[in-house]
Design an enzyme around this catalytic site. Structure first.
Site, mmCIF file in Angstrom:
data_model
loop_
_atom_site.group_PDB
_atom_site.id
_atom_site.type_symbol
_atom_site.label_atom_id
_atom_site.label_comp_id
_atom_site.label_asym_id
_atom_site.label_seq_id
_atom_site.Cartn_x
_atom_site.Cartn_y
_atom_site.Cartn_z
ATOM 1 C CG HIS A 85 36.529 31.981 53.726
ATOM 2 N ND1 HIS A 85 35.894 33.324 53.463
ATOM 3 C CD2 HIS A 85 36.319 31.339 52.543
ATOM 4 C CE1 HIS A 85 35.180 33.231 52.278
ATOM 5 N NE2 HIS A 85 35.840 32.102 51.785
ATOM 6 C CG ASP A 164 37.053 37.102 45.654
ATOM 7 O OD1 ASP A 164 37.429 36.401 44.935
ATOM 8 O OD2 ASP A 164 36.344 36.970 46.383
ATOM 9 N NE ARG A 171 37.390 30.522 40.707
ATOM 10 C CZ ARG A 171 37.214 30.783 42.030
ATOM 11 N NH1 ARG A 171 37.136 31.761 42.878
ATOM 12 N NH2 ARG A 171 37.595 29.667 42.503
ATOM 13 C CB SER A 186 38.980 33.266 45.489
ATOM 14 O OG SER A 186 37.665 33.592 45.961
ATOM 15 C CE LYS A 190 35.902 35.788 49.743
ATOM 16 N NZ LYS A 190 36.329 35.062 48.440
#
Ligand code: URA
Length: 433
Positions: A85, A164, A171, A186, A190
């Site tokens: 990520h 999220d 956000r 966040s 996930k």
């Protein structure tokens, strides 16, 4: 039974006090179940933005978000389950390349990504610029695809990481993205829903990242590494430079084209370098031998591109785009922005390039905005390059001609050209374990 009042919890954080696990859990759960309004939760996010959260509060927030939905059980998949990520950047299409590439080496990549966030682009928006591509698979469809081809690329859904999904969208439009606890909660909520053995984080630093300073970037990386470690997931982070946009193209469909180019061995070096560095760490965690050589081989033999084709096909996308880019939505109208003087490119305001993409319609200003996948930019120069007067710096793609002209004018301010030569930026800055 203890009675919780959301206004009191928001006030408590606004005034700089620490929240308990139960208070955080209450707020996240109320918001996920639509019992708390966007304006109240936005006030809470802004309070967190200014007052911060300590590690325990961050972990409590992450955990409440993680358990807002299903935590996957992928124990019947025998391949090592490793994901990647990014903390977000401009022109960052690495996930689109890396997921099929690493899957073609035998890793299972159950990737849950996000949409554009603030000035940064999102994997889901990029994939959805492929006509028909679906990112909202059910848990069963997600698992079946992982069993079949070892990779699936989806978004947060009502089933997986629903908190999220809602908080991320809020956000994006309330200037509450660049906060270490909010980013860490966040991302990790996930990723820990994916039943992983390993996770590699691309933590970006520089003007186009959420963290502009190195110290803050490391703090974010360490926070996520600690959260991953406590959950038994081998978590590594690579700090990479985001002072330049990554690659030559920025914009949703343009980045899909660049993805395919990289998977065909024709992409720009910076994208390839970051992709290979992250992919190598994933192979190491997976205990798959071969490293960079194996990854390069998968590109040369076309196996990585074939895996990308399979993803597009199984997720409902038009696979013909791979051999025929004219099937992708790409703006026809282009404007070149040229250097007003000769010299060396000292600085690029990459944050503002991202914001100008949002202004063209490539990102959202309101939650409900539909994005224009066809607009974007082509970069001609990077920091450290020599430029002649009138040489092209960047090209704007947008079929909205009036917006394109405004963006072209603004774009002049993004580039700083000086007489003195300056260095090119190193891309890989540190590997943290
Ligand atoms: N990526 C995410 O998933 N969340 C953030 O907050 C930032 C980047």
């Amino acid at each position: 039974m203890v009675y919780y009042n959301s206004i009191e919890i928001i006030r408590k954080k606004r005034d700089g006090y620490k929240l308990t696990q139960k208070e955080i859990q209450f707020l996240i759960s109320e918001y996920t179940k639509n019992k708390l309004s966007d304006y109240q939760f936005a006030a809470f996010l802004m309070a967190v933005y200014f007052q911060g959260m300590d590690f325990k509060e961050t972990t409590d927030m992450m955990s409440a978000m993680l358990h807002s939905g299903t935590v996957l059980n992928l124990s019947d998949i025998k391949r090592p389950k490793i994901d990647k990520h990014s903390t977000g950047g401009v022109g960052d299409k690495v996930s689109l390349i890396l997921a099929p590439l690493v899957a073609s080496c035998g890793v299972c990549v159950p990737m849950i990504s996000g949409r554009g966030l603030g000035h940064t682009g999102g994997t889901l928006d990029k994939l959805e610029s492929i006509p028909g591509f679906k990112t909202d698979l059910t848990v069963n469809q997600f698992k079946n695809q992982l069993k079949k081809i070892g990779v699936a690329m989806v978004g947060q859904t009502v089933e997986i990481a629903p908190a999220d999904r809602k908080i991320y969208a809020l956000r994006d439009v309330t200037a509450t993205v660049d906060s270490i606890p909010l980013i860490a909660a966040s991302i990790m909520s996930k990723k820990l829903a994916e039943d992983l053995e390993g996770l590699v984080l691309d933590v970006k630093c520089g003007s186009g990242a959420f963290m502009k300073e190195y110290k803050k970037t490391k703090e974010l990386a360490q926070t996520m590494i600690q959260i991953g470690k406590r959950s038994g997931v081998k978590t590594r982070a690579i700090v990479t430079d985001m002072n330049n946009p990554l690659g030559d193209y920025i914009g949703n469909s343009l980045e899909v084209i660049e993805t395919i180019e990289v998977l065909q061995g024709r992409g720009p070096n910076d994208v390839l370098e970051v992709t290979l560095a992250l992919a190598e760490v994933m192979l190491t965690i997976a205990k798959i031998r071969g490293g960079r050589k194996l990854l390069e081989k998968k590109i040369v033999t076309g196996e990585a591109l074939d895996r990308f084709r399979e993803i597009v096909k199984l997720q409902g996308g038009d696979v013909r785009i791979i051999d025929d880019y004219s099937r992708l939505p790409v703006a026809k109208n282009k404007i070149k922005v040229r250097a007003q003087k000769k010299g060396y490119l000292q600085n690029i305001d990459t944050f503002n390039i991202g914001m100008l993409l949002v202004a063209l319609g490539g990102g959202r200003v309101k939650k409900e905005d539909l994005i224009d996948p066809s607009c974007g930019f082509k970069m001609y120069k990077k920091i450290g390059d020599h430029v002649e007067k009138n040489e092209c710096l960047i090209e704007i793609y947008s079929d909205n001609e009036s917006k394109a002209r405004i963006v072209a004018r603004e774009m002049q301010r993004v580039f700083t050209i000086k007489k003195k030569p300056c260095r090119h930026k190193a891309l890989i800055r540190e590997i943290l374990t």
